[in-house]
Design a protein around this motif. Structure first.
Motif: not given
Length: 362
Positions: A262-264, A268-269, A292-295
C-alpha cells in the motif's frame, strides 16, 4: 501488435493480444545457452519473442577502480568484494560478495560525510543511451533500464554494502543520525544519476527498474515505521523522477512485502517485481484481488523450486495459474521471480517460454 504496444497496454491495465513476456537469467544460465546451444541470450529471447529489452545504460568513466589484490575488486562505493564461484548441477555461477564494508566502523554522521569514496553522477558518460534505445526501438521491443547488480537505483542495498547488513539495520534503531546521513548521500547520487539517464534517453525508456530488497521469506526486512522514517522520501523521489520522464516505474524486491505494497502504491509505483511465490503472502491471486486495480505486476514463477526442480507439468501449471489470476484483464508481465540460475535446464526454460505463449493469449 508489437512488443512495445503490448507491454504499455498491459502496464496501463488494459488487455493486449497476449500477456507480455520478460526473461531474466543469470550469467551462469546465459553461459549454458552458449555452451549447449551456441546461442547468445539475446538471440534466445528473440526466438521466443520476449517483449522487453534492457539497455546497458551509461558508461563508467570515473576514477579507476583497481583491484586491491588478486580476486578482489572495489565498486563505485569503495566497497571491497571477492568473487565467489558456486558449482551447481547445471553449471557454475559466480557472485561478488562484500568482503569489507568501508563505513562499518563510522561513529558519527561527520565520519560518514568525511568518507572519500562517495560516487558522483559525473563519473558516467550518458551519451550512448539514446543510441541504445534506438537499437531496441528498431526491433519494436519495449525498453527498460535497470543498471547492473552493483549500480541499481536503490537505498537500502548500497547502505548494507557500505555499512554492513546488520549494522545499518541497527543504525535505524540506535544511530538514526548515521543512518539518515548514509541514506541521504545514496539518495542524492541516484537522484542525479537517474535524472541524467532519463534526460539522455530523450523519452525513449518505457520502464525504469529500481531495486531494493525489503522482504525476507516470511516478513519485511525492515519495519514499516523504519521504512517510513528512512526510505520513504527516497523511494518517492525516485518514482517522481521516473514519472516526470514519461516512463513507468518497476521496483524489484525479493521476499514477503505484502505489508509494504500500500505504501509503494501511495508513493507512485506502477509495477511490482518480483512476485515471489515461495514468500509468505505473495500468492498471485491474492495480490491481484487486493491491489490489481492500482498496481501492475511482473514475475511469479519460482526459481527456488519450479524452474530448477519442477516437471513439465509443474511449469505449465504455474504459468496457467498466473495467466488465469494475476494476468486477468491486463496489468501483468510474465517472468520468473528472479534470474533463472544455471541449475535450471534449458529444456525447462523452453517449456516456460512455450507456456507463456500458450496460456497468455487474451
Amino acid at each position: 501488435m508489437d512488443s512495445r504496444e503490448r507491454t504499455l497496454l498491459s502496464v496501463n491495465h488494459q488487455s493486449p493480444d497476449r500477456i507480455p513476456i520478460d526473461f531474466w537469467a543469470s550469467k551462469g544460465f546465459a553461459g549454458k545457452l552458449e555452451r549447449e546451444l551456441a546461442m547468445p541470450l539475446e538471440v534466445f529471447k528473440d526466438k521466443y519473442d520476449v517483449d522487453l529489452r534492457y539497455i546497458i545504460g551509461p558508461e563508467y568513466i570515473g576514477p579507476v577502480l583497481a583491484p586491491e589484490k588478486a580476486g578482489q575488486s572495489v565498486d563505485i562505493w569503495g566497497v571491497t568484494r571477492v568473487i565467489c564461484e558456486v558449482e551447481t548441477v547445471g553449471g557454475k555461477e559466480s557472485y561478488q560478495e562484500v568482503s569489507q564494508s568501508p563505513l562499518g566502523d563510522a561513529l558519527t554522521p561527520d565520519d560518514i560525510l568525511a568518507y572519500n569514496h562517495w560516487p558522483s553522477a559525473d563519473w558516467f558518460d550518458y551519451s550512448a543511451i539514446e543510441k541504445q534505445c534506438d537499437e531496441i526501438l528498431s526491433k519494436k521491443r519495449a525498453i527498460a533500464f535497470m543498471g547492473d547488480r552493483l549500480n541499481r537505483v536503490a537505498q537500502l542495498k548500497p547502505a548494507m554494502y557500505l555499512r554492513g547488513v546488520e549494522q545499518i539495520l541497527v543504525d535505524t534503531l540506535l544511530n538514526p543520525d548515521i543512518a539518515k546521513t548514509i541514506f541521504a548521500k545514496i539518495r542524492g547520487f541516484y537522484c542525479e544519476y537517474l535524472t541524467r539517464v532519463l534526460e539522455a534517453a530523450n523519452g525513449k525508456i518505457d520502464i525504469v527498474v529500481t531495486g531494493d530488497d525489503f522482504g525476507m521469506q516470511k516478513d519485511l526486512l525492515i519495519s514499516l515505521e523504519a521504512w517510513d522514517a528512512f526510505l520513504k522520501d527516497g523511494f518517492t523521489e525516485y518514482m517522481e523522477i521516473i514519472k516526470q520522464s514519461g516512463a513507468k516505474s518497476m521496483h524489484h524486491t525479493c521476499g514477503s512485502v505484502v505489508k509494504l505494497i500500500p505504501r509503494m502504491i501511495a508513493y507512485g509505483l506502477d509495477i511490482l517485481q518480483s512476485i515471489q511465490p515461495d514468500a509468505e503472502g505473495m500468492e498471485a491471486a491474492l495480490l491481484k484481488e487486493r491491489f490489481g486495480r492500482q498496481l501492475a505486476f511482473q514475475g511469479g514463477v519460482s526459481i527456488q523450486q519450479t524452474m530448477p526442480f519442477g516437471t513439465v507439468e509443474d511449469i505449465r501449471g504455474a504459468v496457467k495459474h498466473l495467466a488465469e489470476t494475476i494476468g486477468k484483464d491486463g496489468g501483468y508481465i510474465f517472468c520468473t521471480a528472479h534470474n533463472i540460475q544455471a541449475d535450471t535446464s534449458i529444456e525447462n526454460a523452453e517449456v516456460l517460454l512455450d507456456a507463456y505463449h500458450e496460456y497468455g493469449i487474451y
